[in-house]
Design a protein around this motif. Structure first.
Motif, mmCIF file in Angstrom:
data_model
loop_
_atom_site.group_PDB
_atom_site.id
_atom_site.type_symbol
_atom_site.label_atom_id
_atom_site.label_comp_id
_atom_site.label_asym_id
_atom_site.label_seq_id
_atom_site.Cartn_x
_atom_site.Cartn_y
_atom_site.Cartn_z
ATOM 1 N N GLY A 177 1.013 1.180 -9.030
ATOM 2 C CA GLY A 177 1.807 1.188 -7.803
ATOM 3 C C GLY A 177 1.768 -0.152 -7.095
ATOM 4 N N ALA A 178 0.584 -0.792 -7.060
ATOM 5 C CA ALA A 178 0.479 -2.114 -6.433
ATOM 6 C C ALA A 178 1.303 -3.142 -7.190
ATOM 7 C CB ALA A 178 -0.985 -2.539 -6.378
ATOM 8 N N TRP A 179 1.332 -3.036 -8.514
ATOM 9 C CA TRP A 179 2.128 -3.970 -9.310
ATOM 10 C C TRP A 179 3.611 -3.837 -8.972
ATOM 11 C CZ3 TRP A 179 5.856 -2.892 -13.115
ATOM 12 C CH2 TRP A 179 6.318 -4.010 -13.832
ATOM 13 N N ILE A 180 4.072 -2.607 -8.795
ATOM 14 C CA ILE A 180 5.480 -2.399 -8.433
ATOM 15 C C ILE A 180 5.769 -3.027 -7.066
ATOM 16 C CG2 ILE A 180 7.225 -0.659 -7.883
ATOM 17 C CD1 ILE A 180 5.856 1.191 -9.904
ATOM 18 N N GLY A 181 4.875 -2.765 -6.096
ATOM 19 C CA GLY A 181 5.071 -3.340 -4.768
ATOM 20 C C GLY A 181 5.031 -4.860 -4.774
ATOM 21 N N CYS A 182 4.103 -5.426 -5.542
ATOM 22 C CA CYS A 182 4.010 -6.890 -5.623
ATOM 23 C C CYS A 182 5.237 -7.484 -6.290
ATOM 24 C CB CYS A 182 2.747 -7.288 -6.398
ATOM 25 S SG CYS A 182 1.201 -7.001 -5.509
ATOM 26 N N ARG A 183 5.725 -6.823 -7.296
ATOM 27 C CA ARG A 183 6.906 -7.328 -8.006
ATOM 28 C C ARG A 183 8.124 -7.341 -7.082
ATOM 29 N NH1 ARG A 183 8.249 -8.219 -13.270
ATOM 30 N NH2 ARG A 183 10.445 -7.981 -13.841
ATOM 31 N N ALA B 224 0.824 -1.212 0.000
ATOM 32 C CA ALA B 224 0.000 0.000 0.000
ATOM 33 C C ALA B 224 0.859 1.263 0.000
ATOM 34 C CB ALA B 224 -0.930 -0.005 1.202
ATOM 35 N N VAL B 225 2.062 1.162 0.516
ATOM 36 C CA VAL B 225 2.976 2.318 0.487
ATOM 37 C C VAL B 225 3.221 2.752 -0.957
ATOM 38 C CG1 VAL B 225 5.338 3.042 0.996
ATOM 39 C CG2 VAL B 225 4.044 1.711 2.677
ATOM 40 N N TRP B 226 3.176 1.796 -1.881
ATOM 41 C CA TRP B 226 3.308 2.124 -3.306
ATOM 42 C C TRP B 226 1.949 2.455 -3.936
ATOM 43 C CZ3 TRP B 226 7.902 2.469 -5.928
ATOM 44 C CH2 TRP B 226 9.032 1.984 -5.272
ATOM 45 N N ALA B 227 0.938 1.707 -3.590
ATOM 46 C CA ALA B 227 -0.352 1.833 -4.268
ATOM 47 C C ALA B 227 -1.074 3.129 -3.919
ATOM 48 C CB ALA B 227 -1.238 0.638 -3.918
ATOM 49 N N VAL B 228 -1.054 3.556 -2.649
ATOM 50 C CA VAL B 228 -1.838 4.730 -2.229
ATOM 51 C C VAL B 228 -1.338 6.019 -2.882
ATOM 52 C CG1 VAL B 228 -2.475 6.150 -0.248
ATOM 53 C CG2 VAL B 228 -2.596 3.657 -0.083
ATOM 54 N N PRO C 9 -2.858 -10.350 -9.082
ATOM 55 C CA PRO C 9 -4.268 -10.734 -8.953
ATOM 56 C C PRO C 9 -4.647 -11.209 -7.549
ATOM 57 C CG PRO C 9 -3.366 -11.574 -11.011
ATOM 58 C CD PRO C 9 -2.217 -11.033 -10.226
ATOM 59 N N ALA C 10 -3.785 -11.976 -6.912
ATOM 60 C CA ALA C 10 -4.084 -12.454 -5.557
ATOM 61 C C ALA C 10 -4.154 -11.290 -4.578
ATOM 62 C CB ALA C 10 -3.014 -13.458 -5.113
ATOM 63 N N TYR C 11 -3.257 -10.332 -4.718
ATOM 64 C CA TYR C 11 -3.269 -9.143 -3.849
ATOM 65 C C TYR C 11 -4.535 -8.325 -4.085
ATOM 66 C CZ TYR C 11 -1.807 -4.708 -1.778
ATOM 67 O OH TYR C 11 -1.742 -3.564 -1.018
ATOM 68 N N ALA C 12 -4.918 -8.170 -5.357
ATOM 69 C CA ALA C 12 -6.119 -7.400 -5.683
ATOM 70 C C ALA C 12 -7.362 -8.052 -5.086
ATOM 71 C CB ALA C 12 -6.257 -7.277 -7.199
ATOM 72 N N ASP C 13 -7.434 -9.380 -5.111
ATOM 73 C CA ASP C 13 -8.576 -10.070 -4.523
ATOM 74 C C ASP C 13 -8.668 -9.805 -3.026
ATOM 75 O OD1 ASP C 13 -9.387 -11.143 -6.917
ATOM 76 O OD2 ASP C 13 -8.356 -13.052 -6.623
ATOM 77 N N ALA C 14 -7.525 -9.747 -2.360
ATOM 78 C CA ALA C 14 -7.520 -9.555 -0.907
ATOM 79 C C ALA C 14 -8.002 -8.157 -0.508
ATOM 80 C CB ALA C 14 -6.120 -9.813 -0.356
#
Length: 382
Positions: A110-116, A57-61, A123-128
């Protein structure tokens, strides 16, 4: 005279000394915390690590806030770049103006960068976090109430929203579209949670369901609004956007269910690898602790219970045959008789030798006696 209505706050800012506390910003921040909190609980329940949602979330927000503001400024550019407007106002995010479409789009980047960076599938993070985002949107809509903006058409319903006169608005009673969307977002959050569990939705389908459900509600709440907006074929731009995005989300759900049914077995590969390594190390440690107890202290080999040739087999062990035990039982009396006979044979020569010695001693005594008699007779003759 209106007997019932929802009042609006007289101001959207509370000053604590020189520090202004704006209701709009407070609602956005509160929504983010709720989204991260709920997302973390769902992530841990799926097998992830606590704190991962917050780290991403630090990246996504920040990306989401920038994306939401860009979408608003681009689609309502006349509010900032037309004649008589100050373009600097485009950066005053606390005064309102965040487009959810831009927030989700750039927030996903941003979420993709954090997940990577964490080695996690997006997709799993987005579902959560999908239900949490719905709740965050609903909480954020109360910021519109503080700013007295984005209300609907005039109405005389008991739950009408009272708007005071101000820049670009007229006093009156209007549909509280912020409240409608808040209630819809809450319903979407619970619906997505239920559907995700009921149908085991994974690989981004839970997030897509949230998008489709939100777009369905946004279509009619957007239709009620009377704030300035661009129109295409007489329909507000956000209505067209909601219809298009909602259809794309439905198509994704259908295709994804056929290509990748079910849920991901592992949502955080690093944690799964750590758990596996810890389990292997534990098994090795238990094996090392158990081996000295069972091992032979002389040669370090575990006893098998079978004779090795160096020592006889235990007749009472499981490996010894019943015949061996019986054979030993039968031969035991015979061995005792042989030992007794042998003992008699040994004692007989000893007894004979002793008797012969006694006879020799008697013969010697008789010879001595005869000699003494002869000596006495010779003395008498003299």
């Amino acid at each position: 005279m209106d007997l019932a209505y929802i009042p609006s706050p007289s101001t959207g800012v509370i000053h604590l000394g020189p520090i202004p506390l704006r209701g709009y910003a407070f609602c956005i921040i509160l929504g983010v915390f709720v989204a991260v909190w709920l997302g973390n609980k769902r992530w841990v329940a799926r097998g992830g690590t606590a704190g991962t949602v917050a780290d991403i979330a630090v990246w996504a927000v920040p990306f989401g806030l920038v994306g939401g503001r860009l979408y608003h400024v681009i689609t309502d550019y006349q509010l900032y770049f037309s004649e008589g407007k100050n373009w600097v106002d485009a950066f005053k995010i606390w005064e309102g103006g965040l487009g959810i479409w831009g927030a989700i789009a750039l927030g996903a980047v941003g979420a993709w960068i954090g997940c990577r960076r964490r080695g996690i599938p997006l997709p799993a993070y987005a579902d959560a976090i999908a239900p949490g985002i719905a709740l965050a949107q609903g909480i954020g809509r109360w910021g519109n109430w503080f700013n007295q903006e984005l209300y609907g058409k005039p109405t005389d319903l008991p739950w009408a929203l009272k708007i005071s006169a101000g820049p670009n608005r007229d006093a009156g009673l209007y549909h509280p579209t912020f409240l409608y969307e808040f209630l819809w977002d809450i319903a979407v959050a619970f619906f997505v949670i239920w559907a995700g569990r009921r149908f085991k939705m994974g690989h981004g389908r839970t997030f897509a369901l949230y998008v489709a459900a939100y777009c369905a509600g946004r279509t009619w709440t957007e239709y009620l609004r009377i704030d300035e907006a661009h129109h295409i074929f007489g329909v507000r731009l956000n209505v067209w956007t909601a219809i298009l995005v909602g259809l794309l989300a439905i198509v994704y759900i259908v295709i994804s269910a056929k290509v990748r049914p079910g849920q991901e077995e592992v949502v955080e590969p690093r944690k799964a690898a750590e758990v596996k390594a810890a389990g292997t190390a534990k098994d090795d440690a238990e094996g090392a602790d158990a081996e000295p107890k069972d091992a032979d202290p002389k040669d370090g080999k575990k006893p098998t219970g079978k004779p090795t040739g160096k020592e006889p087999a235990d007749p009472l062990s499981k490996d010894a045959k019943a015949e061996d035990t019986k054979a030993e039982t039968k031969t035991e009396p015979k061995d005792k008789a042989e030992d007794a006979a042998k003992s008699e044979d040994d004692t007989e020569p000893k007894a004979k030798a002793k008797a012969e010695d006694e006879d020799e001693v008697k013969a010697e005594d008789e010879v001595k006696a005869e000699d003494q008699d002869e000596v006495k007779d010779g003395a008498g003759k003299r």
